[in-house]
Structure formats: structure tokens, C-alpha cells
Design an enzyme around this catalytic site. Structure first.
Site, PDB file in Angstrom:
ATOM      1  N   TYR A  53      64.167  27.495 -10.222  1.00 28.99           N
ATOM      2  CA  TYR A  53      65.246  28.911  -9.378  1.00 28.99           C
ATOM      3  C   TYR A  53      66.480  28.966 -10.595  1.00 28.99           C
ATOM      4  O   TYR A  53      66.806  30.130 -10.549  1.00 28.99           O
ATOM      5  CB  TYR A  53      65.674  28.526  -8.010  1.00 28.99           C
ATOM      6  N   ARG A  56      65.319  31.383 -12.873  1.00 26.30           N
ATOM      7  CA  ARG A  56      64.633  32.718 -12.390  1.00 26.30           C
ATOM      8  C   ARG A  56      66.196  33.505 -12.242  1.00 26.30           C
ATOM      9  O   ARG A  56      66.184  34.692 -12.278  1.00 26.30           O
ATOM     10  CB  ARG A  56      64.174  32.538 -10.817  1.00 26.30           C
ATOM     11  N   GLN A  86      60.870  41.510   0.428  1.00 32.66           N
ATOM     12  CA  GLN A  86      60.469  40.270   0.373  1.00 32.66           C
ATOM     13  C   GLN A  86      61.052  39.732  -1.059  1.00 32.66           C
ATOM     14  O   GLN A  86      61.049  38.502  -1.419  1.00 32.66           O
ATOM     15  CB  GLN A  86      58.861  40.214   0.063  1.00 32.66           C
ATOM     16  N   ASN A  87      61.678  40.541  -1.613  1.00 37.16           N
ATOM     17  CA  ASN A  87      62.294  39.937  -3.172  1.00 37.16           C
ATOM     18  C   ASN A  87      63.574  39.240  -2.919  1.00 37.16           C
ATOM     19  O   ASN A  87      64.372  39.581  -2.005  1.00 37.16           O
ATOM     20  CB  ASN A  87      62.428  41.234  -3.917  1.00 37.16           C
ATOM     21  N   VAL A  88      63.456  38.310  -3.856  1.00 39.02           N
ATOM     22  CA  VAL A  88      64.769  37.366  -3.553  1.00 39.02           C
ATOM     23  C   VAL A  88      65.841  38.088  -4.921  1.00 39.02           C
ATOM     24  O   VAL A  88      66.818  37.248  -4.923  1.00 39.02           O
ATOM     25  CB  VAL A  88      64.501  35.968  -3.972  1.00 39.02           C
ATOM     26  N   ASP A  89      65.463  39.169  -5.588  1.00 38.34           N
ATOM     27  CA  ASP A  89      66.416  39.449  -6.491  1.00 38.34           C
ATOM     28  C   ASP A  89      67.319  40.479  -5.892  1.00 38.34           C
ATOM     29  O   ASP A  89      67.137  40.790  -4.780  1.00 38.34           O
ATOM     30  CB  ASP A  89      65.386  40.210  -7.771  1.00 38.34           C
ATOM     31  N   HIS A 104      62.893  36.910   2.453  1.00 39.00           N
ATOM     32  CA  HIS A 104      62.808  35.849   1.929  1.00 39.00           C
ATOM     33  C   HIS A 104      63.793  35.044   1.201  1.00 39.00           C
ATOM     34  O   HIS A 104      63.467  34.302   0.432  1.00 39.00           O
ATOM     35  CB  HIS A 104      61.510  35.765   0.874  1.00 39.00           C
ATOM     36  N   GLY A 169      54.484  47.831  -3.947  1.00 43.68           N
ATOM     37  CA  GLY A 169      54.393  46.622  -4.959  1.00 43.68           C
ATOM     38  C   GLY A 169      54.468  45.514  -4.220  1.00 43.68           C
ATOM     39  O   GLY A 169      54.852  44.437  -4.477  1.00 43.68           O
ATOM     40  N   THR A 170      53.400  45.517  -3.282  1.00 44.59           N
ATOM     41  CA  THR A 170      53.177  43.999  -2.501  1.00 44.59           C
ATOM     42  C   THR A 170      51.686  43.872  -2.252  1.00 44.59           C
ATOM     43  O   THR A 170      50.845  44.749  -1.886  1.00 44.59           O
ATOM     44  CB  THR A 170      53.834  43.897  -0.995  1.00 44.59           C
TER      45      THR A 170
HETATM   46  N1  LIG Z   1      61.416  39.995  -7.999  1.00 46.00           N
HETATM   47  C1  LIG Z   1      61.283  39.103  -7.011  1.00 46.00           C
HETATM   48  O1  LIG Z   1      62.263  38.953  -6.007  1.00 46.00           O
HETATM   49  C2  LIG Z   1      60.000  38.204  -6.724  1.00 46.00           C
HETATM   50  C3  LIG Z   1      59.126  37.997  -7.808  1.00 46.00           C
HETATM   51  C4  LIG Z   1      57.847  37.392  -7.579  1.00 46.00           C
HETATM   52  C5  LIG Z   1      57.702  36.857  -6.554  1.00 46.00           C
HETATM   53  N2  LIG Z   1      58.459  36.945  -5.421  1.00 46.00           N
HETATM   54  C6  LIG Z   1      58.383  36.379  -4.058  1.00 46.00           C
HETATM   55  O2  LIG Z   1      56.857  35.971  -4.031  1.00 46.00           O
HETATM   56  C7  LIG Z   1      56.212  36.584  -2.876  1.00 46.00           C
HETATM   57  C8  LIG Z   1      55.221  37.593  -3.457  1.00 46.00           C
HETATM   58  O3  LIG Z   1      54.885  38.605  -2.461  1.00 46.00           O
HETATM   59  P1  LIG Z   1      54.668  39.831  -2.976  1.00 46.00           P
HETATM   60  O4  LIG Z   1      53.326  40.717  -2.087  1.00 46.00           O
HETATM   61  O5  LIG Z   1      56.015  40.594  -3.062  1.00 46.00           O
HETATM   62  O6  LIG Z   1      54.218  40.090  -4.469  1.00 46.00           O
HETATM   63  P2  LIG Z   1      52.679  39.653  -5.163  1.00 46.00           P
HETATM   64  O7  LIG Z   1      52.942  39.179  -6.356  1.00 46.00           O
HETATM   65  O8  LIG Z   1      51.770  39.016  -4.162  1.00 46.00           O
HETATM   66  O9  LIG Z   1      52.122  40.918  -5.428  1.00 46.00           O
HETATM   67  C9  LIG Z   1      52.623  42.041  -6.119  1.00 46.00           C
HETATM   68  C10 LIG Z   1      52.294  43.209  -6.207  1.00 46.00           C
HETATM   69  O10 LIG Z   1      52.737  44.200  -7.008  1.00 46.00           O
HETATM   70  C11 LIG Z   1      51.945  44.927  -7.720  1.00 46.00           C
HETATM   71  N3  LIG Z   1      52.294  45.537  -8.887  1.00 46.00           N
HETATM   72  C12 LIG Z   1      52.366  44.955  -9.995  1.00 46.00           C
HETATM   73  N4  LIG Z   1      53.154  45.782 -10.875  1.00 46.00           N
HETATM   74  C13 LIG Z   1      53.484  46.688 -10.159  1.00 46.00           C
HETATM   75  C14 LIG Z   1      54.312  47.877 -10.576  1.00 46.00           C
HETATM   76  N5  LIG Z   1      54.848  48.173 -11.812  1.00 46.00           N
HETATM   77  N6  LIG Z   1      54.620  48.812  -9.598  1.00 46.00           N
HETATM   78  C15 LIG Z   1      54.180  48.358  -8.527  1.00 46.00           C
HETATM   79  N7  LIG Z   1      53.307  47.556  -8.019  1.00 46.00           N
HETATM   80  C16 LIG Z   1      52.944  46.674  -8.735  1.00 46.00           C
HETATM   81  C17 LIG Z   1      50.598  44.208  -7.782  1.00 46.00           C
HETATM   82  O11 LIG Z   1      49.387  45.103  -7.810  1.00 46.00           O
HETATM   83  C18 LIG Z   1      50.250  43.209  -6.505  1.00 46.00           C
HETATM   84  O12 LIG Z   1      49.948  43.954  -5.419  1.00 46.00           O
HETATM   85  C19 LIG Z   1      57.311  37.246  -2.063  1.00 46.00           C
HETATM   86  O13 LIG Z   1      57.309  36.440  -1.170  1.00 46.00           O
HETATM   87  C20 LIG Z   1      58.605  37.108  -2.964  1.00 46.00           C
HETATM   88  O14 LIG Z   1      59.636  36.712  -2.343  1.00 46.00           O
HETATM   89  C21 LIG Z   1      59.617  37.675  -5.706  1.00 46.00           C
END
Ligand SMILES: NC(=O)c1ccc[n+]([C@@H]2O[C@H](COP(=O)([O-])OP(=O)(O)OC[C@H]3O[C@@H](n4cnc5c(N)ncnc54)[C@H](O)[C@@H]3O)[C@@H](O)[C@H]2O)c1
Length: 226
Positions: A53, A56, A86-89, A104, A169-170
Site C-alpha cells: 500500500y 500504491r 470501489q476505488n481507494v484512490d 472500500h 469500469g467494474t
Molecule cells: N484505482 C483503485 O482505487 C483500484 C485499483 C485496483 C483495484 N482496486 C480495488 O480492487 C477491487 C477491484 O474491483 P473492480 O471491479 O473495481 O475492478 P476489477 O479490476 O475487478 O475490474 C476492472 C474492470 O475495469 C475494466 N477496464 C479496464 N480498463 C478500462 C478502461 N480504460 N475504462 C473502463 N473500464 C476499464 C475491465 O474490463 C474490468 O471489467 C475494488 O474493490 C477496488 O477497491 C482499486
């Protein structure tokens, strides 16, 4: 004003340079997810988890919100917008969105391992030996797999108010986040943006799938909603 609820996942931050979670082989930045994002992983190797982390957090301070984050702010000119991420950013915050719920947790916060009410701003590393005011080790303020999701009830209540739902994007594979879609009112329009959309059209009466990356996908939604 009509109410829009936006559910965002790691994909919205991909164009900012933050890797999604399932980019390759189920690994997150080369790590088995259970090693770095579960209570078991923490008990097994706290240094590894803190280092993960810390990296990150460092990376987050080097990237910027992208066009998709910025366009969601512009939605507020015509709609009441709530973002559940769901993002932690903190890229929605930095773009300027007004109402953001982090399901999250948040990378730029730390908290006590014993008293979850003790949460602190954190822009630098968390190390072994860094403690809260009650002298307990600090950990990242992140909801790990298997842990309760304290913001879930709030997120459900927000989702129930949606006149329009946008999902960006999930992979819809992380629960309970993926179940929020079940709380919308019947026939609420859903716009789903993801280059690899993982949603079944037959299950939702009013679903529009935009199989594109977040920036161009959200641009298309803006054209439809303005
Ligand atoms: N940025 C962050 O904060 C971050 C990054 C990675 C993981 N996480 C954590 O991991 C878990 C992951 O679950 P999730 O469903 O959010 O992610 P995931 O990684 O399971 O799925 C990511 C999704 O994003 C799609 N994707 C890829 N590139 C894209 C783009 N340019 N535009 C739109 N969509 C795109 C993929 O096709 C996929 O369906 C979450 O709980 C989250 O807290 C967070």
C-alpha cells in the site's frame, strides 16, 4: 433535479495509469490478492502488506484524474450526482466531484488496528511501529476481502434514490459492491461503460451497454443526457 448515481470501479482510473485489479492472471501489481488485501495476508506478513500500500500511495500521488473523472463533475450542472466508488484512490475528489462514497476505504488514510474509529490522513508511508494515539499499530484504511463494508448501508440508500444509474469500469465480481445494482427502482435506466462489459442484458429492463474505455464511454453518456 433528476438524481444520477454512478458506481465506479478500478476501470475508471485505468487511463490515469493505475492498474485494475484483474489486469493479468488475477494478480494485483504482481501480487496474489489474498496476500495483500485480506486479514489473513496482514497477519502473515504485515511488512509486505504495508509496502504494497505504500507503493500504491506513492503511485497515486504521481497520477492525475482523467477525462472520465472530469466529465462526471460536469454532470452536476444538470443533475444531482452521487458517486459510489470501489476505488481507494482520490481521483474523483481531485477532479472535483461533490458527493463521493468510498465503499472500500481510502489509500490516503490510515487507521488504528484496534480502534477503527481512529482514522488519520496519510500521504506518506505507514511503517511497522507507526501507532495511533492509543499506541496500536496503524494499517491502511482499506476494506480487505472478508471484512465488513461499513459504508454499504449508506450506498444502498443512495442507490435506491437513483433516477438513472451509471456503472463504469467494474468487473462486477467483488461483492457486496456488485449487488448494489439490485437496489434500483424498477425500470431505472442503467448505462454500463466497460470495454469488457460483464453484465447480462436480459436481467435488466432498461440497460444500455457502452463497450468502451471510460473516457469515450462517459463522453457518449454525456451526449445522451444533455
Ligand atoms: N484505482 C483503485 O482505487 C483500484 C485499483 C485496483 C483495484 N482496486 C480495488 O480492487 C477491487 C477491484 O474491483 P473492480 O471491479 O473495481 O475492478 P476489477 O479490476 O475487478 O475490474 C476492472 C474492470 O475495469 C475494466 N477496464 C479496464 N480498463 C478500462 C478502461 N480504460 N475504462 C473502463 N473500464 C476499464 C475491465 O474490463 C474490468 O471489467 C475494488 O474493490 C477496488 O477497491 C482499486
Amino acid at each position: 433535479m433528476q438524481k444520477i448515481v454512478v458506481l465506479t470501479g478500478a476501470g475508471i482510473s485505468a487511463e490515469s495509469g493505475i492498474k485494475t485489479f484483474r489486469d493479468a492472471d488475477g494478480l494485483w501489481e504482481g501480487h496474489d490478492i489474498m496476500e495483500v488485501a485480506s486479514p489473513e495476508g496482514w497477519h502473515k506478513n504485515k511488512t509486505l502488506v504495508l509496502d504494497f500500500y505504500n507503493q500504491r500511495r506513492k503511485q497515486l500521488l504521481d497520477v492525475k484524474p482523467n477525462k472520465a473523472h472530469v466529465l462526471l463533475v460536469a454532470l452536476e450542472k444538470k443533475y444531482s450526482v452521487n458517486i459510489i466508488t470501489q476505488n481507494v484512490d482520490d481521483l474523483h475528489e481531485r477532479a472535483g466531484s461533490s458527493n463521493i462514497t468510498h465503499l472500500h476505504g481510502e489509500l490516503l488514510k490510515s487507521r488504528s488496528t484496534l480502534n477503527s474509529n481512529l482514522v488519520y490522513d496519510c500521504t506518506t508511508n505507514i511503517n511497522i511501529g507507526d501507532t495511533c494515539e492509543e499506541n496500536h499499530q496503524l494499517r491502511p484504511h482499506i476494506v480487505w476481502f472478508g471484512e465488513a463494508v461499513p459504508m454499504l448501508d449508506k450506498a444502498i440508500e443512495i442507490t435506491k434514490t437513483a433516477d438513472i444509474l451509471i456503472i463504469i469500469g467494474t468487473s462486477m465480481q467483488v461483492y457486496p459492491a456488485a449487488s448494489l445494482v439490485h437496489y434500483i427502482k424498477p425500470n431505472t435506466p442503467i448505462y454500463f461503460v466497460d470495454p469488457k462489459p460483464n453484465i447480462t442484458k436480459s436481467k435488466y429492463a432498461n440497460l444500455t451497454i457502452i463497450a468502451e474505455k471510460a473516457s469515450t464511454g462517459v463522453e457518449k453518456i454525456m451526449a445522451l443526457l444533455f
